[in-house]
Design a protein around this motif. Sequence first.
Motif, PDB file in Angstrom:
ATOM      1  N   ARG A   1     -45.831 -19.679  13.585  1.00  0.00           N
ATOM      2  CA  ARG A   1     -45.505 -20.737  12.612  1.00  0.00           C
ATOM      3  C   ARG A   1     -46.401 -20.636  11.375  1.00  0.00           C
ATOM      4  O   ARG A   1     -47.616 -20.704  11.471  1.00  0.00           O
ATOM      5  CB  ARG A   1     -45.695 -22.089  13.280  1.00  0.00           C
ATOM      6  CG  ARG A   1     -45.353 -23.266  12.401  1.00  0.00           C
ATOM      7  CD  ARG A   1     -45.491 -24.558  13.151  1.00  0.00           C
ATOM      8  NE  ARG A   1     -44.662 -24.585  14.344  1.00  0.00           N
ATOM      9  CZ  ARG A   1     -43.384 -24.943  14.368  1.00  0.00           C
ATOM     10  NH1 ARG A   1     -42.789 -25.307  13.251  1.00  0.00           N
ATOM     11  NH2 ARG A   1     -42.708 -24.950  15.503  1.00  0.00           N
TER      12      ARG A   1
ATOM     13  N   VAL B   1     -39.992 -20.933  10.094  1.00  0.00           N
ATOM     14  CA  VAL B   1     -40.205 -22.018  11.047  1.00  0.00           C
ATOM     15  C   VAL B   1     -41.101 -23.102  10.461  1.00  0.00           C
ATOM     16  O   VAL B   1     -40.783 -24.279  10.523  1.00  0.00           O
ATOM     17  CB  VAL B   1     -40.813 -21.479  12.369  1.00  0.00           C
ATOM     18  CG1 VAL B   1     -41.076 -22.605  13.344  1.00  0.00           C
ATOM     19  CG2 VAL B   1     -39.896 -20.440  12.984  1.00  0.00           C
TER      20      VAL B   1
ATOM     21  N   SER C   1     -35.343 -15.584  13.649  1.00  0.00           N
ATOM     22  CA  SER C   1     -35.871 -16.142  14.894  1.00  0.00           C
ATOM     23  C   SER C   1     -36.721 -17.383  14.672  1.00  0.00           C
ATOM     24  O   SER C   1     -37.517 -17.440  13.734  1.00  0.00           O
ATOM     25  CB  SER C   1     -36.727 -15.107  15.616  1.00  0.00           C
ATOM     26  OG  SER C   1     -35.966 -13.975  15.915  1.00  0.00           O
ATOM     27  N   THR C   2     -36.567 -18.345  15.587  1.00  0.00           N
ATOM     28  CA  THR C   2     -37.402 -19.544  15.540  1.00  0.00           C
ATOM     29  C   THR C   2     -38.189 -19.739  16.829  1.00  0.00           C
ATOM     30  O   THR C   2     -39.015 -20.637  16.911  1.00  0.00           O
ATOM     31  CB  THR C   2     -36.543 -20.807  15.279  1.00  0.00           C
ATOM     32  OG1 THR C   2     -35.583 -20.939  16.326  1.00  0.00           O
ATOM     33  CG2 THR C   2     -35.842 -20.717  13.931  1.00  0.00           C
ATOM     34  N   THR C   3     -37.929 -18.909  17.841  1.00  0.00           N
ATOM     35  CA  THR C   3     -38.645 -18.976  19.121  1.00  0.00           C
ATOM     36  C   THR C   3     -38.931 -17.557  19.599  1.00  0.00           C
ATOM     37  O   THR C   3     -38.341 -16.597  19.096  1.00  0.00           O
ATOM     38  CB  THR C   3     -37.804 -19.687  20.202  1.00  0.00           C
ATOM     39  OG1 THR C   3     -36.641 -18.882  20.483  1.00  0.00           O
ATOM     40  CG2 THR C   3     -37.389 -21.092  19.773  1.00  0.00           C
TER      41      THR C   3
END
Length: 192
Positions: free
Chosen positions: A41, A79, A109-111
């Motif tokens: 993040r 993110v 992608s966020t995870t």
Amino acid sequence: MAAVAALAWGEWMNRRWSRALVGDGEGAAGATEAVVVLGYRNPGPTANLVNRWRVRAGVRSLTPDRAVTTCLILSGGAVGGDTAEARLMATYATSVLAHDGRVLIEDRSTTTWENVQNVIPLLENVDRIKIASQPAHALKARVYLRRSRPDLAERLVRADDYRPGEWAAAKPLLALYGLWTLRCLRRDTRRG
């Protein structure tokens, strides 16, 4: 004495995780290699401390042998801020670390799960795969790759993301967080 024990335990756990679920990569001379760097993040306009460290670990994980075709894959979406982590890491790799090799960006992608799923198409024709992050986080990504694509997981080799003494004061905390993360991962596996 307790502080020394905590530091030693943190070192041991991180070293152990950096070597889990990887092969030795022997017999892959003249092979292709991809080093996947997982983003963290990032709220600002430049790569934060964690992302800078992860990129350094990724770049030092590249095999220096000219017979090996290497690629640095940076993975992470927007993110914590307006710019994708992968793009911030790419800027850091090329402008600060002077990396002049091949760089691919996965910026949706966020995870961690999405990191792995979204880089799979980039790994299809690669002989050796390295995942660079903090050791427990990289292990989590290797578990995800093994679940999704066992055939690609067979190509995993160790990245240079663990070095004795590096982040020494933080390693006990990283180990505690890693234990919690891996426990959640096991719990999720049992559920389904």
